[in-house]
Design an enzyme around this catalytic site. Structure first.
Site, PDB file in Angstrom:
ATOM      1  N   ASP A   1      42.393  45.765  44.548  1.00 44.33           N
ATOM      2  CA  ASP A   1      41.132  45.307  45.125  1.00 44.33           C
ATOM      3  C   ASP A   1      40.539  46.340  46.073  1.00 44.33           C
ATOM      4  O   ASP A   1      41.248  46.954  46.864  1.00 44.33           O
ATOM      5  CB  ASP A   1      41.338  43.993  45.888  1.00 44.33           C
ATOM      6  CG  ASP A   1      41.810  42.871  44.982  1.00 44.33           C
ATOM      7  OD1 ASP A   1      41.535  42.951  43.776  1.00 44.33           O
ATOM      8  OD2 ASP A   1      42.454  41.930  45.470  1.00 44.33           O
TER       9      ASP A   1
ATOM     10  N   GLU B   1      35.808  33.198  37.503  1.00 47.72           N
ATOM     11  CA  GLU B   1      37.110  33.719  37.923  1.00 47.72           C
ATOM     12  C   GLU B   1      37.266  33.451  39.414  1.00 47.72           C
ATOM     13  O   GLU B   1      36.345  33.706  40.196  1.00 47.72           O
ATOM     14  CB  GLU B   1      37.209  35.229  37.679  1.00 47.72           C
ATOM     15  CG  GLU B   1      37.292  35.638  36.230  1.00 47.72           C
ATOM     16  CD  GLU B   1      37.348  37.159  36.073  1.00 47.72           C
ATOM     17  OE1 GLU B   1      37.442  37.877  37.095  1.00 47.72           O
ATOM     18  OE2 GLU B   1      37.281  37.626  34.926  1.00 47.72           O
TER      19      GLU B   1
END
Length: 278
Positions: free
Chosen positions: A61, A50
């Site tokens: 995040d 990824e």
């Protein structure tokens, strides 16, 4: 349509083991070093790679991945350069699936149709777009499927049985189960709870279920791999990268190996899982 992702999971099923899925931010700490790291990952044992597309407002995040995105943006990383990096990776690696992970805004600005065409041409296999719910499938998910790209959806501990069918409806490739509520890198995954959650998701889909968030060690990766179809590791690899940088945040001679060595240790943990379960 059989994608590289489908092929990889079929191979792993024959081998009786789970996937080791790595996440790194594209362009971190600079485009050339990032490409060198990504090229080293298949040999280190990554089954699926990824790659994050850096974005200025990455709401899902944690601090480590946010810092990685800032380093990449400061080094001039763009959507175009991310796709070029995958194109360059594909010159020497034709079988390891690559999934782009990010947010919808940069794709929208780039142009959805152009992005899908260019991503497919670069050698991208799937997309994870964290801020597009199933209700917006016509925006990107369905066009991506038509373009031959898998669209991988996130499920979380709060995704109940009523919501799961909508989440899974147009998902392909695999399901990404986020094992903890919150941002990336914020806690350790509970492998027992994960096992129950994976079993619940599998009552709704035949797709592989990979588990991410909170996996930092080979032992943790093994525990998750024993209870799922794949262990996704991101923040730990990003931390290894950032820990190898100099005082200015630039790459050093240690950077590529710092990530590759940790990836190899984590991969060994994943690969030992099914042997332990047999």
């Amino acid at each position: 349509m059989t994608t590289r992702i489908d092929t990889r999971f079929a191979e792993l099923k024959k081998q009786g083991r789970s996937a080791f899925v790595t996440f790194l931010m594209g362009g971190d700490p600079d485009p050339a070093t990032s490409l060198a790291i990504i090229k080293a990952l298949p040999k280190a044992g990554a089954d699926i790679i990824e790659i994050g597309m850096p974005f200025t407002d990455p709401m899902a995040d944690g601090p480590a991945v946010q810092a990685a995105g800032r380093r990449a943006l400061n080094a001039g990383m763009t959507v175009t350069r991310t796709l070029q990096m995958i194109h360059d990776f594909r010159k020497g690696e034709g079988s390891t699936p690559v999934v782009l992970m990010g947010y919808y805004n940069p794709i929208y600005i780039y142009g959805v149709e152009k992005f899908l065409t260019d991503a497919k041409a670069a050698g991208v296999d799937g997309l994870i777009v964290v801020d597009l719910p199933p209700e917006e499938d016509s925006e990107l998910c369905i066009p991506a499927m038509k373009a031959g790209l898998n669209f991988i959806r996130l499920a979380t501990p709060t995704t109940d049985d009523k919501r799961l069918p909508a989440v899974l409806a147009n998902t392909s490739g695999f399901v990404y189960y986020v094992s903890i509520t919150g941002i990336t890198g914020s806690a350790a995954a509970d492998s027992t709870a994960v096992g129950a959650a994976v079993a619940r998701i599998k009552r709704h889909t035949t797709l592989p279920v990979c588990v991410g968030f909170g996996i930092r060690t080979a032992d943790a990766a093994r525990g998750i791999a024993e209870r799922s179809d794949g262990a996704v590791v991101g923040s730990a690899l990003v931390d290894a990268l950032s820990g190898s940088l100099d005082a200015e945040g630039k790459a050093t001679a240690k950077t590529v190996n710092a990530v590759a060595d940790l990836a190899a240790a984590l991969a060994a943990g994943v690969r030992s899982a099914r042997q332990a379960a047999e």
